[in-house]
Design a protein around this motif. Structure first.
Motif, mmCIF file in Angstrom:
data_model
loop_
_atom_site.group_PDB
_atom_site.id
_atom_site.type_symbol
_atom_site.label_atom_id
_atom_site.label_comp_id
_atom_site.label_asym_id
_atom_site.label_seq_id
_atom_site.Cartn_x
_atom_site.Cartn_y
_atom_site.Cartn_z
ATOM 1 N N ASP A 679 0.615 -1.243 0.470
ATOM 2 C CA ASP A 679 -0.433 0.347 0.017
ATOM 3 C C ASP A 679 0.829 1.256 0.031
ATOM 4 O O ASP A 679 1.838 1.659 0.575
ATOM 5 C CB ASP A 679 -0.561 -0.239 0.771
ATOM 6 N N GLN A 680 0.132 2.098 -1.066
ATOM 7 C CA GLN A 680 0.657 3.952 -0.691
ATOM 8 C C GLN A 680 0.251 4.815 0.056
ATOM 9 O O GLN A 680 -0.514 4.571 -0.838
ATOM 10 C CB GLN A 680 1.671 4.361 -2.255
ATOM 11 N N VAL A 681 0.947 4.369 1.055
ATOM 12 C CA VAL A 681 -0.175 5.080 2.214
ATOM 13 C C VAL A 681 0.383 6.967 1.804
ATOM 14 O O VAL A 681 1.465 6.855 2.235
ATOM 15 C CB VAL A 681 0.120 4.326 3.788
ATOM 16 N N ARG A 682 -0.609 7.561 2.495
ATOM 17 C CA ARG A 682 -0.002 8.791 2.613
ATOM 18 C C ARG A 682 -1.489 9.469 3.798
ATOM 19 O O ARG A 682 -2.693 8.931 4.021
ATOM 20 C CB ARG A 682 -1.038 9.970 1.107
ATOM 21 N N VAL A 683 -1.215 10.451 4.145
ATOM 22 C CA VAL A 683 -1.491 11.101 5.693
ATOM 23 C C VAL A 683 -1.324 12.699 5.609
ATOM 24 O O VAL A 683 -0.130 13.341 5.184
ATOM 25 C CB VAL A 683 -0.700 10.995 6.829
ATOM 26 N N ARG A 684 -2.839 13.344 5.303
ATOM 27 C CA ARG A 684 -2.723 15.048 5.301
ATOM 28 C C ARG A 684 -3.410 15.606 6.313
ATOM 29 O O ARG A 684 -4.402 14.963 6.385
ATOM 30 C CB ARG A 684 -2.546 15.186 3.982
ATOM 31 N N ALA A 685 -3.323 16.334 6.627
ATOM 32 C CA ALA A 685 -4.041 17.262 7.303
ATOM 33 C C ALA A 685 -4.595 18.684 6.754
ATOM 34 O O ALA A 685 -4.438 18.521 5.865
ATOM 35 C CB ALA A 685 -2.821 17.875 9.002
ATOM 36 N N TYR A 686 -5.987 19.029 7.483
ATOM 37 C CA TYR A 686 -6.856 20.255 6.783
ATOM 38 C C TYR A 686 -7.289 21.212 8.161
ATOM 39 O O TYR A 686 -7.225 20.474 9.426
ATOM 40 C CB TYR A 686 -8.098 18.808 5.462
ATOM 41 N N ASP A 687 -7.807 22.529 7.296
ATOM 42 C CA ASP A 687 -8.060 23.461 8.663
ATOM 43 C C ASP A 687 -9.399 23.331 8.250
ATOM 44 O O ASP A 687 -10.300 22.662 7.101
ATOM 45 C CB ASP A 687 -7.328 24.423 8.722
ATOM 46 N N ALA A 688 -9.934 24.285 8.784
ATOM 47 C CA ALA A 688 -11.634 24.429 8.667
ATOM 48 C C ALA A 688 -11.768 25.598 7.560
ATOM 49 O O ALA A 688 -13.075 25.513 6.514
ATOM 50 C CB ALA A 688 -12.330 25.677 9.697
ATOM 51 N N ALA A 689 -10.957 26.213 6.882
ATOM 52 C CA ALA A 689 -11.388 27.139 5.689
ATOM 53 C C ALA A 689 -11.088 25.544 4.223
ATOM 54 O O ALA A 689 -10.937 25.893 3.227
ATOM 55 C CB ALA A 689 -10.505 27.557 5.052
ATOM 56 N N GLY A 690 -10.474 24.454 4.703
ATOM 57 C CA GLY A 690 -10.630 23.409 3.877
ATOM 58 C C GLY A 690 -9.216 23.329 2.874
ATOM 59 O O GLY A 690 -8.841 22.738 1.584
#
Length: 735
Positions: A679-690
């Motif tokens: 598996d090619q795993v990716r993790v990213r954060a996001y804020d309230a503005a998208g």
């Protein structure tokens, strides 16, 4: 060198102390004290002696530029504006023993009533020949009770020298009290002052005492509304010089000598005027000032109030050379001829008599006027042939004259010729062209005509505005300014010319329609401004239509409280863009009409939204994997950072093709995967503005299906105890 302290002082006493401390003589300086505000000197007990004063070292006290009484325009009565010094002696003194100070260009007032206390005491009772003190170019309003309004004195008495203690070029008004307006002691110089008392009975008509306490003084070129008392009794040589210089003073009362000393030059006091001459020769006072005669119109005798003495143009001040009654006014409305007879008529106001003259190629003579109610007339007989102009002199009740002139008059030779007697001219002039029109407004315009022609000569023109019902005589002028007309009305203008025989030309005609009265009524706006579609940098404004007496032309709006406006034409809505996030605009909207009248604006406050968040979170570190089996594994990752706040995380197992939201949790058990796959795993954060962070990445290889890993070191399998490992397999369905 002039010296200024550059300091501000709250009391006159503090200022005086600073002036003494400067020691002008010791530092070889002259000083100026500039007053920016009016001051009061009350209960003064200070002694001004010991300042080391002479003609090169003294203090001049004057108003700041633009704040003097003469800066506001010369007046005949007490000025309404100007820096003022008020002396209130109380139980002590006002401005007393002033050696070393010259008051210049100020209004001086006295309010005390204490007997024998001076309001303004110029000079000092003892001193040296180098003393300097004075008051000049001032307007003084003094006198109250039994106090002395003004004393000018100097001692010792320098033989023959012009004094350096003086009062000159002042208007001295004493409004009450029982003491004389001015007392001189010692050897002061008093010249070119106007001294008057509006209520003479208050001081028994006394205006000036010369030589109080047995000493003389230099008094010259003063105008004194009242009597003079000479009471010196000494025999000092200085008084001989002073009496010689005391000339050209004018007064309305009497000169009285009570002292026993050598007399003053009485011929110099009374050589040109007596009390009877003060109301003659067309001279008058201004607002109660001194009446003077023709001899006082010279530079030597007129008080130099404004510094511009010259010949027959005396100064503007408390005295003035003008007619007491208003001048007569008038105009010549008609000059007609019949043979060698000339009739002159006109209108007048305030004339009691007058004369008319015909001047030209020869003299036509001078005749008296017949004065009627608002009119005058004159008749000339046997006027010699020739061309004349008419001059009328109107005299008012005091004999002052007003001169007016009329049009040309032509008298023909009617004495006869070999062919017989002259034939009366019966041919009228001919008008040429059309009536010109210019400068048309709602209440005025200008008309004119070309020169008319005549078989003999054209002698004048007339114009009518009402179709010929009434006429205005224009003399030789061929233009007329029509003023005071009715807006929107139509005038029927007529122009005609006359000749020497009194024949009038057929008039030219023109209808002149005036413009409507200008619109001065502003539009009216009611209701309120609506704000919609508001963002961080834009919004939409909508407002109700205005009403107007004529018509609304358009609207303009302001975003800065009305400091500047932007035209919006005739629309009722506008999109406002390019504004500052979070700022508050003070909106104004107003209507305007074609005449430029603007309505009282509607107003609203618009606060824009905050600027949107466009900054993505930031992730650092790496994804960690654990509990890897044939079909599952667990991942976790470090916390991200954001300029506002991290709202959550999402992960992908297919290199970012699709993401699954994981909320705010930073760990995830991934199940249902394919054995032996990666598996090619990716993790990213996001804020309230998208906004989304650049993802962290990890490759996770799953175990092969059906196999069992051999025990590792210490009997472990894949890093786990056998029991734990097989329990995990059972959970994964591999038992």
């Amino acid at each position: 060198m002039h010296y200024g302290t550059g300091q501000a002082y709250t009391t006159w006493q503090d200022l005086r102390a600073a002036a003494v401390a400067i020691n002008l003589a010791g530092t070889d300086q002259q000083g100026e004290i500039i007053l920016h505000e009016s001051i009061t000197i009350a209960n003064n007990t200070l002694d001004w002696l010991g300042l080391g004063i002479d003609l090169n070292h003294y203090w001049r006290i004057k108003p700041a530029p633009g704040l003097g009484w003469r800066d506001a325009g010369l007046a005949y009565s007490k000025p309404a504006a100007g820096i003022k010094i008020t002396a209130n002696a109380g139980a002590s003194n006002g401005f007393k023993a002033s050696n070393g100070f010259v008051l210049d260009g100020l209004i001086l007032e006295g309010t005390n009533t204490t007997a024998a206390k001076p309001q303004f005491d110029i000079g000092r009772t003892s001193g040296t020949d180098s003393d300097v003190a004075g008051v000049e170019n001032c307007w003084m309003d003094l006198g109250n009770g039994a106090c002395y309004p003004l004393i000018v004195r100097r001692s010792p008495k320098t033989t023959g020298a012009v004094p350096t203690v003086f009062a000159r070029r002042n208007v001295i008004v004493v409004s009450g009290g029982t003491q004389p307006a001015l007392v001189t002691q010692g050897n002061p110089l008093v010249e070119r002052n106007t001294i008057r008392v509006p209520t003479p009975a208050a001081v028994n008509g006394l205006r000036l005492i010369i030589g109080a306490n047995n000493h003389g003084g230099w008094c010259r070129d003063n105008a004194i509304d009242g009597s003079i008392l000479e009471e010196h009794s000494g025999a000092f040589s200085v008084e001989t010089a002073a009496s010689t210089a005391s000339v050209n003073n004018h007064y309305s009362g009497v000169f009285t000598k009570t002292g026993t000393g050598a007399g003053y030059n009485l011929a110099g006091w009374i050589n040109d005027l007596t009390s009877a001459a003060f109301d003659g020769a067309g001279y008058r006072p201004a607002d109660g000032g001194v009446l003077i005669g023709a001899a006082s119109a010279t530079a030597e005798n007129t008080p130099d109030i404004n510094g511009n003495n010259s010949g027959l143009d005396p100064d503007v001040g408390a005295i003035q050379r003008n007619a007491a009654a208003p001048l007569a006014t008038g105009s010549i409305t008609g000059v007609t001829t019949s043979g060698q007879q000339v009739s002159v008529s006109g209108t007048q106001s305030l004339a009691v008599s007058g004369s008319a003259s015909l001047t030209g190629t020869t003299s036509g003579g001078t005749v008296p006027l017949t004065i009627g109610s608002g009119v005058f007339s004159a008749e000339f007989a046997d006027v010699p042939p020739g061309t004349y102009s008419c001059q009328v002199l109107l005299y008012n009740s005091e004999g002052a004259v007003t001169s007016i002139t009329g049009g040309a008059v032509v008298i023909s030779d009617i004495t006869g010729s070999p062919e017989g007697p002259a034939v009366e001219d019966a041919i009228p002039p001919q008008m040429q062209g059309t009536i010109s029109l210019s400068g048309l407004t709602h209440n005025s315009y200008t008309t004119g005509v070309d020169a008319a022609t005549d078989n003999v000569a054209v002698t004048g023109y007339r114009v009518s505005q009402d179709g010929g019902s009434t006429w205005i005589d224009k003399g030789a002028s061929r233009t007329h300014n029509h003023t005071g007309r009715t807006p929107g009305a139509t005038d029927q203008v007529r122009w005609s010319a006359r000749d020497e025989a009194g024949n009038w030309a057929t008039p030219l005609s023109r209808a002149v329609t005036l413009a409507a009265a200008p619109d001065t009524t502003a539009p009216v706006m009611t209701g309120s401004i609506a704000v919609s579609a508001k963002t961080h940098n834009s919004y939409t404004l909508t407002w109700p239509a205005a009403s107007d007496a004529v018509g609304v032309t358009g609207y303009e709006y302001s975003l800065n409280g009305g400091t500047s406006y932007i035209d919006a034409s005739a629309i009722l809505t506008i999109n406002v863009t390019g504004r500052t996030p979070s700022a508050t605009d003070q909106v104004r909207v107003r209507a305007y009409d074609a005449a430029g009248n603007k309505a009282t604006p509607l107003s609203a406050s618009v606060t824009l939204d905050a600027a949107p968040d466009t900054q993505a979170p930031v992730m650092t570190g790496a994804i960690a994997s654990s509990l890897v089996t044939q079909t599952s594994y667990t991942i976790d990752w470090p916390a991200a950072t954001d300029n506002v706040a991290v709202a959550g995380y999402e992960f992908s197992v297919n290199a970012g093709s699709t993401y699954t939201d994981n909320g705010t949790t930073r760990t995830r058990a991934v199940t249902g995967r394919t054995p032996s796959s990666t598996d090619q795993v990716r993790v990213r954060a996001y804020d309230a503005a998208g906004n989304r962070a650049t993802p962290l990445s990890l490759s996770v290889s799953l175990l092969a299906g059906g196999g069992v890993l051999p025990p590792g070191p210490g009997g472990t399998i894949a890093g786990f105890s056998p029991a734990t490992f097989f329990q995990m397999l059972a959970m994964a369905g591999e038992s």
